[in-house]
Scaffold this active site. Sequence first.
Site, PDB file in Angstrom:
ATOM      1  N   CYS A  33       0.645   1.629  -5.083  1.00  0.00           N
ATOM      2  CA  CYS A  33       1.368   1.368  -6.336  1.00  0.00           C
ATOM      3  C   CYS A  33       2.171   0.072  -6.244  1.00  0.00           C
ATOM      4  O   CYS A  33       3.198   0.021  -5.569  1.00  0.00           O
ATOM      5  CB  CYS A  33       2.274   2.565  -6.629  1.00  0.00           C
ATOM      6  SG  CYS A  33       3.412   2.320  -8.004  1.00  0.00           S
ATOM      7  N   CYS A  36       5.768   0.259  -7.447  1.00  0.00           N
ATOM      8  CA  CYS A  36       6.573   1.007  -6.469  1.00  0.00           C
ATOM      9  C   CYS A  36       7.068   0.072  -5.374  1.00  0.00           C
ATOM     10  O   CYS A  36       8.230   0.148  -4.962  1.00  0.00           O
ATOM     11  CB  CYS A  36       5.763   2.144  -5.850  1.00  0.00           C
ATOM     12  SG  CYS A  36       5.183   3.377  -7.038  1.00  0.00           S
TER      13      CYS A  36
END
Length: 115
Positions: A33, A36
């Site tokens: 991600c 993230c």
Amino acid sequence: MTTNVHDATDAEFDTAVLRSDRPTLVEFTAEWCGPCRQMAPVLEQIAIEEPGLAVAKLDVDRNPGTAARYGVLSMPTFMVFRAGEPVRQFVGARPKGRILAELADVLGEKPAVTG
């Protein structure tokens, strides 16, 4: 590398997060991600600047049980737990100021008024 953000796991989530004596901000994250990864330094800053708030991250691929338990489908998902219960949830990367504004009531602060 030393960090102020706790790496939570399925095995110790109840102890580390639900039984914490402080409200705990948990980022549900994954290695793949990109947003993230962008949040990592922001969470580190929050962990340092807000001693009344514990900060943790949980890799959903390595710890699918907790993610499933709370219905987490998108990354990053942020949840705040207090006294064993989720009290706030938001999805998506955001700047530190916006996170702190969203957590103002949890942190016992008045939200800043921005124009």
